[in-house]
Write an enzyme that holds these catalytic residues in place. Structure first.
Site, PDB file in Angstrom:
ATOM      1  CG  ASN A   1      -3.003 -11.611  -2.288  1.00 55.55           C
ATOM      2  OD1 ASN A   1      -3.311 -11.468  -3.460  1.00 55.55           O
ATOM      3  ND2 ASN A   1      -2.550 -12.391  -1.710  1.00 55.55           N
TER       4      ASN A   1
ATOM      5  CB  THR B   1      -7.644 -11.055   1.256  1.00 54.22           C
ATOM      6  OG1 THR B   1      -6.567 -11.643   0.306  1.00 54.22           O
ATOM      7  CG2 THR B   1      -6.807 -10.123   1.411  1.00 54.22           C
TER       8      THR B   1
ATOM      9  CB  THR C   1      -8.348  -6.022  -1.786  1.00 52.46           C
ATOM     10  OG1 THR C   1      -7.588  -6.388  -2.741  1.00 52.46           O
ATOM     11  CG2 THR C   1      -9.161  -8.021  -1.734  1.00 52.46           C
ATOM     12  CB  THR C   2     -10.237  -6.397   3.221  1.00 54.87           C
ATOM     13  OG1 THR C   2      -9.078  -5.412   3.720  1.00 54.87           O
ATOM     14  CG2 THR C   2      -9.581  -7.229   2.457  1.00 54.87           C
ATOM     15  N   GLY C   3     -11.701  -3.743   2.210  1.00 55.01           N
ATOM     16  CA  GLY C   3     -11.862  -2.394   3.220  1.00 55.01           C
ATOM     17  C   GLY C   3     -11.758  -2.477   4.881  1.00 55.01           C
TER      18      GLY C   3
ATOM     19  CG  HIS D   1      -1.514  -1.759  -7.314  1.00 50.71           C
ATOM     20  ND1 HIS D   1      -0.526  -1.121  -6.161  1.00 50.71           N
ATOM     21  CD2 HIS D   1      -1.381  -3.399  -7.521  1.00 50.71           C
ATOM     22  CE1 HIS D   1       0.070  -2.914  -6.475  1.00 50.71           C
ATOM     23  NE2 HIS D   1      -0.523  -3.831  -7.104  1.00 50.71           N
TER      24      HIS D   1
ATOM     25  CG  ASP E   1      -1.286  -1.254   1.360  1.00 48.98           C
ATOM     26  OD1 ASP E   1      -2.038  -1.930   0.392  1.00 48.98           O
ATOM     27  OD2 ASP E   1      -1.653  -1.690   2.432  1.00 48.98           O
TER      28      ASP E   1
ATOM     29  CE  LYS F   1       1.319   9.642  -8.114  1.00 47.07           C
ATOM     30  NZ  LYS F   1       1.309  11.397  -7.652  1.00 47.07           N
TER      31      LYS F   1
ATOM     32  N   PRO G   1      -9.306  -1.039   8.434  1.00 36.79           N
ATOM     33  CG  PRO G   1     -10.634  -1.111   9.830  1.00 36.79           C
ATOM     34  CD  PRO G   1     -10.579  -2.049   8.907  1.00 36.79           C
TER      35      PRO G   1
ATOM     36  CG  LEU H   1       6.407  14.587   1.685  1.00 33.50           C
ATOM     37  CD1 LEU H   1       6.455  13.524   2.831  1.00 33.50           C
ATOM     38  CD2 LEU H   1       7.053  15.408   0.602  1.00 33.50           C
TER      39      LEU H   1
HETATM   40  P1  GDP Z   1      -0.577   0.167  -3.843  1.00 28.69           P
HETATM   41  O1  GDP Z   1      -0.900  -1.165  -3.366  1.00 28.69           O
HETATM   42  O2  GDP Z   1       0.829  -0.108  -3.680  1.00 28.69           O
HETATM   43  O3  GDP Z   1      -0.441   0.765  -4.662  1.00 28.69           O
HETATM   44  O4  GDP Z   1      -0.348   1.399  -3.103  1.00 28.69           O
HETATM   45  P2  GDP Z   1      -2.539   1.447  -2.258  1.00 28.69           P
HETATM   46  O5  GDP Z   1      -2.958   1.915  -4.025  1.00 28.69           O
HETATM   47  O6  GDP Z   1      -3.245   0.632  -2.062  1.00 28.69           O
HETATM   48  O7  GDP Z   1      -2.972   2.427  -2.148  1.00 28.69           O
HETATM   49  C1  GDP Z   1      -2.002   4.065  -2.176  1.00 28.69           C
HETATM   50  C2  GDP Z   1      -2.992   4.851  -1.756  1.00 28.69           C
HETATM   51  O8  GDP Z   1      -2.562   5.593  -1.692  1.00 28.69           O
HETATM   52  C3  GDP Z   1      -4.182   4.868  -2.810  1.00 28.69           C
HETATM   53  O9  GDP Z   1      -5.823   5.492  -2.531  1.00 28.69           O
HETATM   54  C4  GDP Z   1      -3.637   6.188  -4.000  1.00 28.69           C
HETATM   55  O10 GDP Z   1      -4.659   6.329  -4.970  1.00 28.69           O
HETATM   56  C5  GDP Z   1      -2.552   7.087  -2.367  1.00 28.69           C
HETATM   57  N1  GDP Z   1      -1.614   7.650  -3.596  1.00 28.69           N
HETATM   58  C6  GDP Z   1      -0.866   7.288  -4.183  1.00 28.69           C
HETATM   59  N2  GDP Z   1       0.443   8.500  -4.149  1.00 28.69           N
HETATM   60  C7  GDP Z   1      -0.566   9.258  -3.338  1.00 28.69           C
HETATM   61  C8  GDP Z   1       0.099  10.811  -3.321  1.00 28.69           C
HETATM   62  O11 GDP Z   1       1.525  11.152  -3.121  1.00 28.69           O
HETATM   63  N3  GDP Z   1      -0.817  11.162  -2.326  1.00 28.69           N
HETATM   64  C9  GDP Z   1      -1.961  11.045  -1.365  1.00 28.69           C
HETATM   65  N4  GDP Z   1      -3.014  11.781  -0.683  1.00 28.69           N
HETATM   66  N5  GDP Z   1      -2.174   9.696  -1.672  1.00 28.69           N
HETATM   67  C10 GDP Z   1      -1.303   8.822  -2.712  1.00 28.69           C
END
Ligand code: GDP
Length: 426
Positions: free
Chosen positions: A37, A127, A302-304, A40, A12, A17, A306, A334
């Site tokens: 499981n 999961t 995936t799971t919601g 992104h 996460d 992104k 926390p 950041l």
């Molecule tokens: P991944 O599994 O590594 O792709 O990460 P996730 O998608 O589970 O979690 C990253 C979360 O942070 C996502 O909801 C992205 O939209 C969000 N995100 C990614 N980069 C940034 C950022 O620079 N700033 C903010 N505020 N959110 C970000």
């Protein structure tokens, strides 16, 4: 050129992104391990998406998205995801599925759930996507490769019969659940075949030619270093390697072709599931960070569920970057920290009265207490800033402090979830 995009932490970190962003100038994006499981989250001009199996490059016309042989392929979930993105206006992606990828069988998902139920309070926090039973079967050599869907009926049924004999012993005597039949499993596999057939190919041969032709290729990792079964917080890990090195195996390319390893590092810590997490925080402090985190709170894609929250951990991240073979760090999320007056950063672990900066094995990790250094916050919004020099001084100090502690160059700073919210540093 081949670039791997992987995580240094517990997952996460924002790999989706960064992959979506780098895919703009890439030709091929490959998932090389893991399954449905984890997720992104991607926000782009089509909307907000949670991808679980599809590579994060599916939003462009010019890219080919590949499910590599190392993936735990859940065919119904893959097709649901394709339908979902198409229903939101994304053009039909070009997808290739490795004929050597193995399939998550419906009984893997059932067994995962039954085992979690049996372990109750001592469960792994799975999961329940079937990933651990899937990889167990793969390495016990009783998994099913996509290529086997094209075998003749008799040999496929023969193999199903051998495999389910063992599963039925567990179902009957350990879990007390309904048993599997050959015809039922065979019928499911034929449904899978109909869905996947148009996409199946020899992916490693395709990639061999693509590399020779000088294509830009991304390997997209799932989860992060801490969840690697060899180098992470075993046994609270995932069942396939989360490391860039595994990209070569899980995609079928030569290891020396991976020229760039972009390790995604989040500006604070979060984790899902059980397991050691030295800089974890609790109570109101954690709730506030969780609520403000990511693009709408730190809750599992995936799971919601926390996510567990913590301050930045230099010890875990230095190790996580090292084990990935990092060439570049992408420092993400950041912007979220702009509300804090002061920001604690974990710079060492105290274990039995001795402070160390080296990340230890799990037994020692259980005893580790965080040693913090507290940095001043910048108390302002940094979204919209595009030049590094324009970031507030305390924000730059935070980045540079962490860069020094982890010992790998932070070449990208992400200050928002959007595709173009990125600051490049030379
Ligand atoms: P991944 O599994 O590594 O792709 O990460 P996730 O998608 O589970 O979690 C990253 C979360 O942070 C996502 O909801 C992205 O939209 C969000 N995100 C990614 N980069 C940034 C950022 O620079 N700033 C903010 N505020 N959110 C970000």
């Amino acid at each position: 050129m081949v670039t791997a995009i992987v995580g240094a932490n517990w997952g996460d970190e924002g790999k989706g992104k960064i992959t979506d962003m780098l895919a703009e100038t890439s030709d091929i994006i490959i998932r090389f391990q893991g399954g449905a499981n984890a997720g992104h989250t991607i926000i782009n001009n089509y909307g907000k998406f949670a991808l679980h199996t599809l590579p994060s490059g599916v939003f462009y016309d010019h890219t080919v998205s590949i499910i590599g042989n190392g993936v735990a392929l859940d065919i119904p979930k893959l097709f649901k995801e394709i339908k979902d993105i198409e229903s939101k206006g994304v053009p039909s992606p070009k997808i290739l599925v490795s004929d050597r990828a193995q399939m998550v069988m419906p009984y893997h998902i059932l067994l995962d759930g039954y085992e979690e139920e049996r372990l109750a309070g001592k469960s792994f926090g799975s999961t329940k996507s079937g990933i651990a039973p899937f990889y167990s079967d793969k390495y016990a050599k009783i998994g099913f490769q996509v290529s086997e869907l094209f075998d003749d009926e008799e040999s496929l049924k023969d193999k199903i019969s051998r495999v389910i004999t063992q599963k039925n012993v567990l179902l009957e005597h350990l879990y007390h659940k309904p048993l599997l039949t050959v015809d039922e499993v065979y019928a499911t596999l034929m449904e899978f075949k109909a869905m996947v057939e148009p996409y199946v190919c020899d992916v490693s041969a395709f990639l061999y030619d693509a590399i020779k032709a000088g294509k830009n290729i991304l390997l997209e990792g799932q989860l992060g270093s801490m969840k690697d079964p060899d180098h992470g917080i075993y046994p609270m890990v995932t069942s396939s390697s989360t490391l860039a090195a595994y990209g070569a195996i899980g995609a079928g390319i030569p290891p020396y072709e991976i020229k760039k390893i972009v390790t995604v590092v989040k500006a604070y810590s979060s984790a899902v599931g059980a397991g050691e997490f030295v800089s974890e925080i609790f109570g109101d402090e954690a709730d506030e960070l969780r609520r403000r985190g990511g693009d709408g709170g730190e809750f599992g894609a995936t799971t919601g569920r926390p996510r567990r929250m913590g301050w930045f951990d230099c010890v875990a991240t230095r190790y996580g970057c090292r084990i990935q073979g990092t060439t570049d760090v992408a420092f993400t999320v950041l912007d979220v920290l702009g509300y804090l007056d002061e920001i604690p950063v974990c710079v060492g672990y105290e274990i039995d009265g001795v402070v160390t900066k080296d990340f230890p094995v799990t037994a020692k990790l259980k005893k580790a207490k965080p040693v913090y250094e507290v940095l001043p916050g910048w108390k302002t919004e940094i979204r919209g800033i595009t030049k590094y020099e324009d970031l507030p001084e305390n924000c730059r100090n935070y980045i540079e402090f962490i860069e020094k502690e982890i010992g790998f160059p932070i070449t990208m700073v992400s200050n928002g979830p959007g595709r173009h919210e990125i600051i490049y540093r030379a």
